[in-house]
Enzyme design. Structure first.
Site, PDB file in Angstrom:
ATOM      1  N   ILE A 108       9.958  -6.766  -7.172  1.00 21.53           N
ATOM      2  CA  ILE A 108      10.268  -8.090  -6.648  1.00 21.53           C
ATOM      3  C   ILE A 108       9.839  -8.217  -5.191  1.00 21.53           C
ATOM      4  O   ILE A 108       9.313  -9.247  -4.765  1.00 21.53           O
ATOM      5  CB  ILE A 108      11.776  -8.352  -6.834  1.00 21.53           C
ATOM      6  CG1 ILE A 108      12.084  -8.471  -8.338  1.00 21.53           C
ATOM      7  CG2 ILE A 108      12.225  -9.596  -6.083  1.00 21.53           C
ATOM      8  CD1 ILE A 108      13.550  -8.371  -8.682  1.00 21.53           C
ATOM      9  N   ASP A 109      10.065  -7.163  -4.403  1.00 17.77           N
ATOM     10  CA  ASP A 109       9.739  -7.199  -2.984  1.00 17.77           C
ATOM     11  C   ASP A 109       8.236  -7.365  -2.765  1.00 17.77           C
ATOM     12  O   ASP A 109       7.797  -8.183  -1.947  1.00 17.77           O
ATOM     13  CB  ASP A 109      10.231  -5.912  -2.329  1.00 17.77           C
ATOM     14  CG  ASP A 109      10.676  -6.114  -0.892  1.00 17.77           C
ATOM     15  OD1 ASP A 109      10.715  -7.266  -0.437  1.00 17.77           O
ATOM     16  OD2 ASP A 109      10.997  -5.113  -0.230  1.00 17.77           O
ATOM     17  N   ASP A 110       7.421  -6.581  -3.487  1.00 21.62           N
ATOM     18  CA  ASP A 110       5.974  -6.707  -3.356  1.00 21.62           C
ATOM     19  C   ASP A 110       5.490  -8.076  -3.800  1.00 21.62           C
ATOM     20  O   ASP A 110       4.597  -8.665  -3.181  1.00 21.62           O
ATOM     21  CB  ASP A 110       5.277  -5.622  -4.182  1.00 21.62           C
ATOM     22  CG  ASP A 110       5.117  -4.336  -3.409  1.00 21.62           C
ATOM     23  OD1 ASP A 110       4.089  -4.165  -2.758  1.00 21.62           O
ATOM     24  OD2 ASP A 110       6.040  -3.508  -3.437  1.00 21.62           O
ATOM     25  N   MET A 149       6.131 -10.535  -1.138  1.00 24.28           N
ATOM     26  CA  MET A 149       5.248 -10.307   0.009  1.00 24.28           C
ATOM     27  C   MET A 149       3.830 -10.786  -0.285  1.00 24.28           C
ATOM     28  O   MET A 149       3.156 -11.357   0.584  1.00 24.28           O
ATOM     29  CB  MET A 149       5.252  -8.819   0.358  1.00 24.28           C
ATOM     30  CG  MET A 149       4.686  -8.495   1.730  1.00 24.28           C
ATOM     31  SD  MET A 149       5.675  -9.150   3.082  1.00 24.28           S
ATOM     32  CE  MET A 149       4.511 -10.298   3.819  1.00 24.28           C
ATOM     33  N   ARG A 201      13.533 -11.834   1.857  1.00 20.53           N
ATOM     34  CA  ARG A 201      12.079 -11.988   1.718  1.00 20.53           C
ATOM     35  C   ARG A 201      11.740 -12.910   0.542  1.00 20.53           C
ATOM     36  O   ARG A 201      10.826 -13.742   0.634  1.00 20.53           O
ATOM     37  CB  ARG A 201      11.414 -10.619   1.530  1.00 20.53           C
ATOM     38  CG  ARG A 201       9.891 -10.733   1.390  1.00 20.53           C
ATOM     39  CD  ARG A 201       9.226  -9.380   1.388  1.00 20.53           C
ATOM     40  NE  ARG A 201       9.033  -8.848   2.732  1.00 20.53           N
ATOM     41  CZ  ARG A 201       9.555  -7.718   3.185  1.00 20.53           C
ATOM     42  NH1 ARG A 201      10.319  -6.990   2.401  1.00 20.53           N
ATOM     43  NH2 ARG A 201       9.332  -7.309   4.422  1.00 20.53           N
TER      44      ARG A 201
END
Length: 798
Positions: free
Chosen positions: A550-552, A555, A626
């Site tokens: 999810i973070d990538d 981003m 994020r």
């Protein structure tokens, strides 16, 4: 929850207007871009006029927000209405007349107030259109002038240029201007340096390093694959092993131990594993390094006190009693109810191949005469870890498992091993190694070995190739990376260059094309909890199809705002899928985790092999912040359920000191800056107090030299622990302050000055401390590019 169909249509219309202008606004094109039939679009909007009406209404509803947060809505409404149906602008005109009337009735000079209002409106719109590109310092200076004209504190809500907390600000003198010039020059130098690191294919990748447990485990892997013979232990990889042990010795602390983060104290497991590796490789136990290490191990609690994975690894070679090493049974894969998927993705990838190894009953010999009896504290019993009554119950279950291993039904065990092998191979074939992380890759190689795969079996050959690809080798040293980070590095580098205004279109195109080619299009483990959600997102590594994160994904979405791929229509489809996947992966508590949704069954933290402190993957403030920033920059607002629930999650998880916990970066500085950016992007009226508290926390922990630094120790003490200033953490703090509207305070100026003065002539910032987090209290990361692109990003924003 994903956005409603109506919101999806409006978001798609906004994107088309931005990218291609009003000529692209046809019902057929909008439906196609949104992934709908024309009939599906007409169900919500009878024609283009109704679409324009909705866009104008959105611009009116956004008026309470600061001008910078509603410039996109205003642009879309104006462009669409003037091109398609100018009469639709009447509600917007009426709303602005009401605002103007409010100014006229103000106790301040109406002419001056109107001047300030128009300046704020025009500046926001010009910035959005790219007609002006102002630094944070320039914005601060202009905001003061506008506030002086408009008496910002007395004006109607929504007219203020930028929200600002009451902070000590810089005088508007030559020093202010000088700092601005220096920061621009510093950013340009950093950008050129970063652009020079872009690979020909379009990506960035820095070295990702950790502690010596990786080199120590490399020795054990080779001992497993190449057992000693009558002539001693002579593996074909001896040259590399010698370099690995040189790396281990080079990082020994003066007190004899090894740490798990730079400048940290000796840690028992790292020290035991280093000692074991050195002794296996033939180093003399009476030598000074091993003698001091042995003394440090006994002082830290001896072999009885090591964690489960150290016990398990040593037990595979007869160096620790198997009965006191936790069992990991392959029968986990046969238990109904998807118990395996209640564990974190990395735990699954580790324990499945490990269960095959343990179930085989194979124990490889250590070199002749090598034992670790001297590391046990005399008179102290060996027991499984017991934290509380529930842990004791799991320990009893572990004893039952060991009895099962000796007397259980062989057919069930054989079926479980086959299921584990199948599970492992399905994920090996779609990634750069199982899970694309060091421990699971190592165990998968060992599992294939005990399953009888010959040395030329293509799966084993490929597994070894990917594992060896983690090596960083020089003439006299060998160091391992826990994984590689090309998508992460590429996305942040791209975003930093774009935000700072230093991204050449060609560099952006190559990076965007490379990222689009790595979109994950097949369902992975995450789909067990979200079976109806269509895939769309990115992993951390080059290839890891079962585990997009999810973070990538968030981003990459942020980065693609600044880069246009060779195929714009494809890029739009890819971004739409990513937005849909992100909203669908929100957990029930309103936050977002790394790989899964609702991975929070806390009872699993009590099982005997759970002491690596990463059994679960719960929601965390840093990723939630994020994701919210990425989604809000794509048009979602607090009126959309994912954002309103995300805001509530962040407000609920703010600490009393104003900080937020950082799961994937060290620690409260990291969590705070990302939570604040998410709240700022949401433009939620409920976020103002939280942002001010977050900014106050950041100012309170600034170092005397002007930078910011936080120790990994904070995970152990559960409070901020000061450390020497680092470039990445200084950049994070500045980004957090900027999210609260503070771009011109003394704290910001001192932080910017620190970054400028610490920049190397090459354009980057040297950073030796670990500011990335793998498993809190257990494993930390040093990202080679964190000290490069994060300071650049801060300079571009502040």
């Amino acid at each position: 929850m994903p956005p409603s169909t109506k919101d999806l249509i409006l978001g798609t219309t906004l994107t088309l207007l931005e990218r291609e202008g009003a000529t692209a606004i046809t019902l057929e094109r909008i439906a196609s871009e949104a992934g709908l039939s024309k009939g599906g679009l007409l169900y919500h909007f009878a024609g283009k006029e109704q679409l324009v009406e909705a866009l104008v209404r959105g611009a009116v509803d956004a008026l309470p927000l600061p001008p910078a947060d509603r410039a996109r809505d205003l642009f879309a409404a104006l462009l669409a209405a003037y091109t398609i149906e100018p009469a639709q602008l009447q509600p917007l005109r009426a709303a602005y007349r009401d605002l103007r009337a409010g100014l006229a009735s103000s106790k301040h000079d109406p002419a001056l107030a109107t001047t300030g209002w128009l300046a704020a409106e025009c500046l926001a719109l010009f910035e959005y259109l790219g007609l002006v590109n102002l630094s944070g310092l320039e914005k601060e200076k202009l905001s003061r002038q506008i506030a002086a004209l408009s008496k910002e504190d007395q004006m109607p809500e929504g007219i203020a240029f930028v929200p600002s907390a009451p902070v000590q600000t810089l005088p508007l003198d030559s020093s202010f201007h000088e700092l601005e010039i220096r920061s621009h020059a510093s950013a340009e130098t950093a950008a050129q340096s970063l652009l020079a690191l872009q690979h020909g294919d379009g990506y960035w990748r820095g070295d990702l390093t950790a502690d010596t447990t990786l080199e120590s485990d490399y020795v054990l892997l080779n001992l497993w694959l190449y057992p000693p013979g009558s002539a001693g232990w002579r593996p074909p990889t001896k040259g590399k092993i010698d370099k690995a042990t040189a790396t281990i010795l080079d990082r020994q602390l003066p007190d004899g131990g090894w740490n798990v983060y730079p400048a940290g104290p000796a840690e028992l497991n790292a020290t035991v594993r280093a000692y074991s590796a050195l002794k296996i490789c033939g180093h003399d136990p009476s030598s000074t390094p091993l003698k001091k290490a042995r003394e440090r191990i006994l002082a830290l609690g001896g072999l009885q006190a090591v964690n489960s994975y150290t016990k398990i690894n040593l037990s595979l070679f007869g160096l620790f009693p198997r009965e006191f090493a936790p069992s990991v049974p392959p029968e986990l894969l046969l238990i109904p109810g998807n118990l395996l998927y209640e564990m974190s993705s990395w735990t699954r990838a580790i324990i499945v191949p490990l269960s095959i190894i343990q179930a085989s009953g194979v124990e490889r010999p250590a070199p002749k005469g090598v034992k670790l009896d001297e590391l046990f504290i005399p008179g102290q019993k060996l027991v499984l870890p017991r934290k509380d009554r529930l842990s004791a119950i799991f320990n009893q279950a572990d004893r039952a498992l060991k009895l099962w291993e000796r007397r259980g039904m062989k057919d069930i065990r054989a079926k479980a091993i086959r299921e584990a092998e199948k599970w492992m191979l399905e994920r090996v074939h779609s990634a750069d190694g199982l899970g694309a992380i060091y421990p699971s890759m190592m165990y998968s190689i060992m599992a294939m070995d005990v399953l009888g795969y010959e040395c030329d079996h293509p799966d084993l050959v490929e597994a070894l190739r990917h594992f060896n690809g983690l090596q960083l080798e020089t003439a006299d040293r060998l160091e391992f990376q826990p994984c590689v980070s090309p998508i992460w590095d590429t996305a942040i580098a791209l975003f930093a260059l774009g935000q700072s205004g230093n991204l050449p279109p060609e560099a952006g195109r190559r990076a965007a094309d490379w990222l689009l080619d790595r979109e994950v299009r097949r369902k992975g483990d995450w789909a067990v909890k979200r079976p109806d959600l269509q895939p769309g997102g990115w992993a951390f590594e080059f290839a890891n199809e079962s585990y997009p994160d999810i973070d990538d994904t968030a981003m990459v979405l942020l980065a693609l705002e600044y880069a246009k791929a060779s195929d714009p229509e494809r890029q739009t489809r890819v971004e739409r899928r990513a937005i849909h996947w992100l909203t669908g992966m929100q957990s029930s508590d309103g936050g977002w985790a790394a790989f899964d949704a609702d991975n929070n069954w806390h009872v699993l933290n009590k099982v005997p092999f759970a002491d690596h402190n990463a059994m679960l993957d719960p929601s965390c403030p840093d990723i939630t912040g994020r994701v919210m920033e990425a989604l809000c920059r794509r048009g979602l607002t607090p009126s959309d359920a994912p954002i309103s629930r995300g805001v509530a999650y962040l407000l609920m998880h703010q600490k009393t000191d104003g900080s937020w916990y950082g799961r994937w970066g060290v620690n409260y500085i990291y969590g705070t800056f990302l939570a604040m950016r998410g709240l700022r992007a949401s433009a939620s009226p409920n976020a103002r107090t939280a942002l001010e508290k977050g900014a106050a926390f950041l100012r309170s922990v600034q170092n005397e030299d002007g930078g910011w630094g936080e120790s990994c120790l904070s995970y152990q003490t559960h409070r901020f622990e000061r450390a020497p200033s680092t470039p990445s953490q200084t950049a994070w703090a500045l980004l957090g302050l900027c999210a609260a509207g503070d771009t011109g305070s003394n704290a910001v100026a001192r932080g910017m000055t620190w970054l400028i003065e610490k920049q190397s002539p090459s354009g980057s910032w040297p950073e030796s401390l670990a500011t990335g987090t793998g498993f809190p209290n257990v494993f930390y990361l040093h990202y080679g590019l964190y000290g490069h692109y994060f300071p650049l990003l801060a300079m571009g924003v502040v």
